[in-house]
Design an enzyme around this catalytic site. Structure first.
Site, mmCIF file in Angstrom:
data_model
loop_
_atom_site.group_PDB
_atom_site.id
_atom_site.type_symbol
_atom_site.label_atom_id
_atom_site.label_comp_id
_atom_site.label_asym_id
_atom_site.label_seq_id
_atom_site.Cartn_x
_atom_site.Cartn_y
_atom_site.Cartn_z
ATOM 1 N N LYS A 43 -3.192 23.438 -7.406
ATOM 2 C CA LYS A 43 -4.588 23.022 -7.209
ATOM 3 C C LYS A 43 -5.478 23.645 -8.271
ATOM 4 O O LYS A 43 -6.295 22.975 -8.870
ATOM 5 C CB LYS A 43 -5.120 23.452 -5.837
ATOM 6 C CG LYS A 43 -4.749 22.658 -4.633
ATOM 7 C CD LYS A 43 -5.183 21.231 -4.590
ATOM 8 C CE LYS A 43 -4.241 20.324 -5.315
ATOM 9 N NZ LYS A 43 -3.167 19.707 -4.639
ATOM 10 N N GLU A 54 -4.814 22.183 -11.889
ATOM 11 C CA GLU A 54 -5.143 20.784 -12.175
ATOM 12 C C GLU A 54 -6.638 20.495 -12.188
ATOM 13 O O GLU A 54 -7.080 19.615 -12.914
ATOM 14 C CB GLU A 54 -4.409 19.814 -11.248
ATOM 15 C CG GLU A 54 -4.843 19.828 -9.813
ATOM 16 C CD GLU A 54 -4.018 18.885 -8.945
ATOM 17 O OE1 GLU A 54 -3.648 17.810 -9.412
ATOM 18 O OE2 GLU A 54 -3.753 19.248 -7.782
ATOM 19 N N LYS A 99 -4.531 9.338 -9.843
ATOM 20 C CA LYS A 99 -4.296 9.523 -8.412
ATOM 21 C C LYS A 99 -2.934 9.020 -7.994
ATOM 22 O O LYS A 99 -2.258 9.621 -7.177
ATOM 23 C CB LYS A 99 -5.391 8.803 -7.619
ATOM 24 C CG LYS A 99 -5.271 8.951 -6.111
ATOM 25 C CD LYS A 99 -5.504 10.387 -5.693
ATOM 26 C CE LYS A 99 -5.250 10.640 -4.225
ATOM 27 N NZ LYS A 99 -5.056 12.086 -3.962
ATOM 28 N N TRP A 129 -4.806 3.464 -18.135
ATOM 29 C CA TRP A 129 -4.431 4.863 -18.326
ATOM 30 C C TRP A 129 -3.263 4.820 -19.297
ATOM 31 O O TRP A 129 -2.180 4.352 -18.960
ATOM 32 C CB TRP A 129 -4.041 5.468 -16.977
ATOM 33 C CG TRP A 129 -3.831 6.939 -16.998
ATOM 34 C CD1 TRP A 129 -4.804 7.900 -17.041
ATOM 35 C CD2 TRP A 129 -2.592 7.636 -16.935
ATOM 36 N NE1 TRP A 129 -4.219 9.147 -17.014
ATOM 37 C CE2 TRP A 129 -2.875 9.014 -16.949
ATOM 38 C CE3 TRP A 129 -1.260 7.224 -16.876
ATOM 39 C CZ2 TRP A 129 -1.884 9.983 -16.905
ATOM 40 C CZ3 TRP A 129 -0.270 8.194 -16.828
ATOM 41 C CH2 TRP A 129 -0.588 9.553 -16.845
ATOM 42 N N ARG A 187 -8.889 6.683 -9.521
ATOM 43 C CA ARG A 187 -7.474 6.766 -9.845
ATOM 44 C C ARG A 187 -7.245 7.356 -11.235
ATOM 45 O O ARG A 187 -6.123 7.694 -11.581
ATOM 46 C CB ARG A 187 -6.851 5.364 -9.799
ATOM 47 C CG ARG A 187 -6.846 4.744 -8.427
ATOM 48 C CD ARG A 187 -6.596 3.253 -8.518
ATOM 49 N NE ARG A 187 -5.337 2.970 -9.184
ATOM 50 C CZ ARG A 187 -4.212 2.657 -8.563
ATOM 51 N NH1 ARG A 187 -4.189 2.591 -7.262
ATOM 52 N NH2 ARG A 187 -3.124 2.402 -9.232
ATOM 53 N N GLU A 227 1.472 25.492 -4.168
ATOM 54 C CA GLU A 227 0.413 24.492 -4.033
ATOM 55 C C GLU A 227 -0.943 25.068 -4.474
ATOM 56 O O GLU A 227 -1.729 24.375 -5.121
ATOM 57 C CB GLU A 227 0.362 23.992 -2.580
ATOM 58 C CG GLU A 227 -0.762 23.049 -2.230
ATOM 59 C CD GLU A 227 -0.779 21.762 -3.043
ATOM 60 O OE1 GLU A 227 0.157 21.497 -3.814
ATOM 61 O OE2 GLU A 227 -1.780 21.028 -2.916
ATOM 62 N N HIS A 279 11.804 39.706 -11.574
ATOM 63 C CA HIS A 279 12.875 39.068 -12.351
ATOM 64 C C HIS A 279 12.325 38.379 -13.598
ATOM 65 O O HIS A 279 12.982 37.501 -14.164
ATOM 66 C CB HIS A 279 13.635 38.076 -11.468
ATOM 67 C CG HIS A 279 14.273 38.742 -10.287
ATOM 68 N ND1 HIS A 279 15.355 39.576 -10.405
ATOM 69 C CD2 HIS A 279 13.931 38.749 -8.982
ATOM 70 C CE1 HIS A 279 15.680 40.051 -9.211
ATOM 71 N NE2 HIS A 279 14.818 39.566 -8.326
ATOM 72 N N CYS A 320 -3.415 2.917 -13.932
ATOM 73 C CA CYS A 320 -4.142 1.679 -14.233
ATOM 74 C C CYS A 320 -4.521 0.920 -12.958
ATOM 75 O O CYS A 320 -3.832 1.024 -11.951
ATOM 76 C CB CYS A 320 -3.270 0.764 -15.072
ATOM 77 S SG CYS A 320 -2.596 1.549 -16.525
ATOM 78 N N ASN A 377 -0.303 -3.754 -15.107
ATOM 79 C CA ASN A 377 0.081 -2.371 -14.757
ATOM 80 C C ASN A 377 1.599 -2.288 -14.806
ATOM 81 O O ASN A 377 2.266 -3.264 -14.467
ATOM 82 C CB ASN A 377 -0.347 -2.015 -13.326
ATOM 83 C CG ASN A 377 -1.829 -1.818 -13.208
ATOM 84 O OD1 ASN A 377 -2.550 -1.849 -14.198
ATOM 85 N ND2 ASN A 377 -2.295 -1.616 -11.983
ATOM 86 N N GLY A 378 2.136 -1.118 -15.141
ATOM 87 C CA GLY A 378 3.592 -0.950 -15.191
ATOM 88 C C GLY A 378 4.053 -0.788 -16.626
ATOM 89 O O GLY A 378 3.239 -0.539 -17.528
HETATM 90 C C1 F6R Z 1 -1.641 17.092 -6.886
HETATM 91 C C2 F6R Z 1 -1.288 15.728 -6.615
HETATM 92 C C3 F6R Z 1 0.008 15.217 -7.120
HETATM 93 C C4 F6R Z 1 0.650 14.272 -6.090
HETATM 94 C C5 F6R Z 1 1.896 13.611 -6.686
HETATM 95 C C6 F6R Z 1 2.616 12.745 -5.679
HETATM 96 O O1 F6R Z 1 -2.867 17.427 -6.336
HETATM 97 O O2 F6R Z 1 -2.035 15.002 -6.025
HETATM 98 O O3 F6R Z 1 0.872 16.262 -7.446
HETATM 99 O O4 F6R Z 1 0.965 15.006 -4.939
HETATM 100 O O5 F6R Z 1 1.526 12.842 -7.794
HETATM 101 O O6 F6R Z 1 1.784 11.736 -5.209
HETATM 102 P P1 F6R Z 1 2.077 10.961 -3.851
HETATM 103 O O7 F6R Z 1 1.975 11.939 -2.749
HETATM 104 O O8 F6R Z 1 1.036 9.905 -3.797
HETATM 105 O O9 F6R Z 1 3.465 10.410 -3.966
#
Ligand code: F6R
Length: 618
Positions: free
Chosen positions: A495, A498, A613, A74, A27, A491, A514, A2, A100-101
């Site tokens: 990527k 997502e 984000k 959100w 975000r 990773e 395994h 949010c 927010n929260g």
């Molecule tokens: C994946 C991604 C998330 C963040 C995670 C932690 O592409 O962006 O997995 O890495 O939400 O976020 P931060 O680094 O902001 O604590």
């Protein structure tokens, strides 16, 4: 997650709030709304599920005003619809709040207020705040008194903006556990949950800390601490004004098709920025102003625990290897969301390193607080300057990767790896477990990475595109690697899943037999991260196992490794690198691959569904 924007001043408040909300779109959100108030106390409220553009259409009829609050939501409590969108109002449509929260005791408060005659319109936890303020306003002499009293009943977290028709020249913001900052413009004040929302108007900001409240009129600003109880008083305090050093232009795409693509191509710059000013290559030393002040305490550290989530957690898995290799310090990488519940064992000689791009991830922030409670030293590697984690840790280092707008993290991961490598070398030199000569060799190689990243981005592109073209329609993918490149495989899978919604699993290649190997049949694609390193032969055996079951292999291999071409269906090349540092560059083709596959599938790469984000709820 949010977003909140608030404005009071002489200009078009609704237009400014709307612009701010647009800047927060990256975000992630599912509905948006704006409440405004004109000088006579006439209030207007518009909300809309879906994109901000549909809210914008509804705002056309709102008359000019000098006070407004806006919100992008959100959903956490209640589905994304009109009623649940913010701002929320009290019973009389007089008080409006954007929150927010999470209000943890919202059910108890709602039940009590309902008994007192309040009626609720939404399913959200947030709406109780509007009604609490309404109740308290009946006996309080000012809106701020009502807000501070109301918030003393609340358990949980809030970043909050409040306006009221009875005080049409007042904007109030309050924070506990959810970010909120104040923008100081020319005869105008702004509130925002994220600096990106307001940098078009001002760069002078005050970051509110937990349990603080800001009260603005068009010509004055006051910051208070919140009262602890309904009968307690709020106290005025002074706060430092900071200057944001990035611009709106930084946040724009610069000719790339998406922010994600632009951010992947920023890798060379990001590496340069992460190393700048820290590397004394000839001497084999690393300089960190942010850590130097506690060298004594750092030199007593006998264990490191990294906490982070998602991509930042994968960076810490590499960090663990860096610390064990360069500093000979026992290190663990723990998911921040699990850390508090383990329960973690630590003492004053444990350093807990929070890794976070946004610096606002609730799980990581809570892990820092838990570490502090247990007496550990808390350190941070954070990208967003002035963020909650940056302010709560005892010392730390900024990555200086610049704003990362795409939801999927790319450049931040690379800069996290650089800072982690430097930190491990720093600890190694401090503890005298790493010889200056060795440190010098590692640092010299690191300094060559910006140029190598630049070349890799050009050279690998067509091979990556060909592989993405061949496999973007599949439903499942494996990403496999070993040792330093196991986290890179994790990773790569994250990527791809997502942003393209292809189901992708990352594994340590040795784990295949395994269990996961059972999934492999003819045509199943596996992305193998297989540089020429100490585990090369073992990974070749894993490729053989996969091929025997008909798998298709995309190999990320070292330039000059001709043998791999006989085993793999597609080969993407990376330069010959030191094994320990290789993840810093080997991740780049995986980022490009995920991006290309998602574009070919027609996905919104910058704003993947269901994701945000900055994840400011646990
Ligand atoms: C994946 C991604 C998330 C963040 C995670 C932690 O592409 O962006 O997995 O890495 O939400 O976020 P931060 O680094 O902001 O604590």
């Amino acid at each position: 997650m949010c977003g909140i924007v608030g404005y009071i001043g002489r200009r078009d408040a609704v237009g400014i709030a709307l612009k701010g909300l647009k800047r927060l779109e990256y975000r992630g959100y599912d509905s948006a709304g704006i409440a405004s108030c004109d000088a006579k106390g006439v209030v207007f409220l518009e909300k809309s599920p879906g994109k901000i553009a549909s809210l914008e259409r509804k705002l056309k009829h709102i008359p000019p005003s000098i006070l407004a609050i806006g919100h992008t939501r959100w959903a956490t409590h209640g589905e994304p619809n009109f009623e649940n969108a913010h701002p929320h109002a009290d019973c009389k449509n007089e008080i409006f709040i954007a929150h927010n929260g999470i209000i943890e005791n919202h059910e108890t408060i709602r039940a009590a207020l309902t008994q007192e005659g309040h009626s609720f319109r939404s399913r959200t936890d947030s709406e109780v705040v509007a009604h609490l303020v309404e109740r308290e306003r009946a006996s309080a002499s000012t809106l701020e008194e009502a807000v501070t009293r109301a918030l003393s009943y609340v358990e949980g977290t809030f970043g909050l903006a409040v306006i009221s028709a009875r005080e049409p020249k007042k904007l109030i913001g309050a924070r506990r556990g959810s970010p909120l900052l104040v923008g100081l413009g020319k005869k105008e004040y702004l509130l925002a949950s994220d600096a990106a929302a307001i940098i078009g108007r001002t760069r002078r900001v005050i970051y509110l800390d937990d349990n603080e409240m800001a009260v603005f009129t068009p010509s004055s600003k006051k910051i208070f601490t919140l009262a602890h109880s309904p009968s307690g008083a709020h106290k005025e305090i002074e706060k430092d004004v900071r200057t944001i050093d990035w611009t709106v232009e930084d946040s724009q795409k610069e000719g790339f098709g998406s922010f994600m693509e632009k951010e992947i191509f920023e890798a060379p710059l990001v590496i340069e920025n992460a190393l700048r000013g820290h590397v004394l290559a000839k001497a084999g030393e690393v300089k960190f102003g942010g850590l130097d002040m506690m060298r004594d305490r750092l030199s007593q550290t006998n264990r490191v625990i990294f906490v982070g989530c998602g991509t930042s957690h994968y960076a810490s898995l590499v960090g663990k290897y860096f610390f064990e290799t360069f500093a000979r310090l026992p290190a663990e990488a723990v998911l921040a969301s699990e850390f508090r519940y383990q329960p973690p064992v630590m003492d004053g000689k444990t350093a807990v390193f929070a890794i976070s791009q946004s610096g606002e991830t609730a799980d990581t922030l809570e892990a820092v607080r838990e570490a502090k409670r247990k007496g550990a030293l808390t350190l941070g590697i954070v990208n967003v300057v002035g963020s909650s984690i940056a302010r709560e840790v005892q010392a730390g280092v900024y990555n200086h990767a610049g704003p990362e707008i795409a939801v999927a993290s790319t450049k931040a991961f690379i800069s996290q790896l650089c800072v982690l490598a430097l930190s491990a070398i720093y600890f190694g030199r401090l503890r005298k477990t790493l010889a200056a000569l060795e440190a010098s060799a590692v640092l010299s190689e690191l300094l060559s990475y910006p140029a190598r990243a630049r070349r890799l981005l050009t050279d690998a592109r067509s091979d990556v595109d060909r592989a993405a073209e061949a496999y973007h329609k599949v439903d499942h993918f494996f990403f496999l690697g070993r040792r330093y490149n196991w986290p890179v495989a994790l990773e790569g899978a994250l990527k791809l899943k997502e942003i393209s919604y292809i189901h992708a699993e990352g594994y340590a290649a040795g784990e295949m037999k395994h269990g996961p190997l059972a999934l492999v049949n003819a045509g199943f694609p596996a992305f193998m991260v297989i540089p020429r390193d100490s585990v090369y032969e073992k990974t070749v055996s894993n490729i053989q196992e996969l091929k025997a079951r008909g798998a298709k292999i995309i190999a990320l291999a070292t330039e000059g490794d001709d043998a791999i071409a006989k085993l793999a269906d597609h080969v993407i090349r990376i330069p010959k690198l030191r094994e320990e540092l290789s993840p810093i560059l080997s991740v780049i083709p995986l980022q490009l691959f995920a991006h290309r596959a998602a574009v070919l599938r027609g996905c919104d790469v910058d704003r993947p569904r269901n994701l945000a984000k900055s994840v400011t709820v646990e």
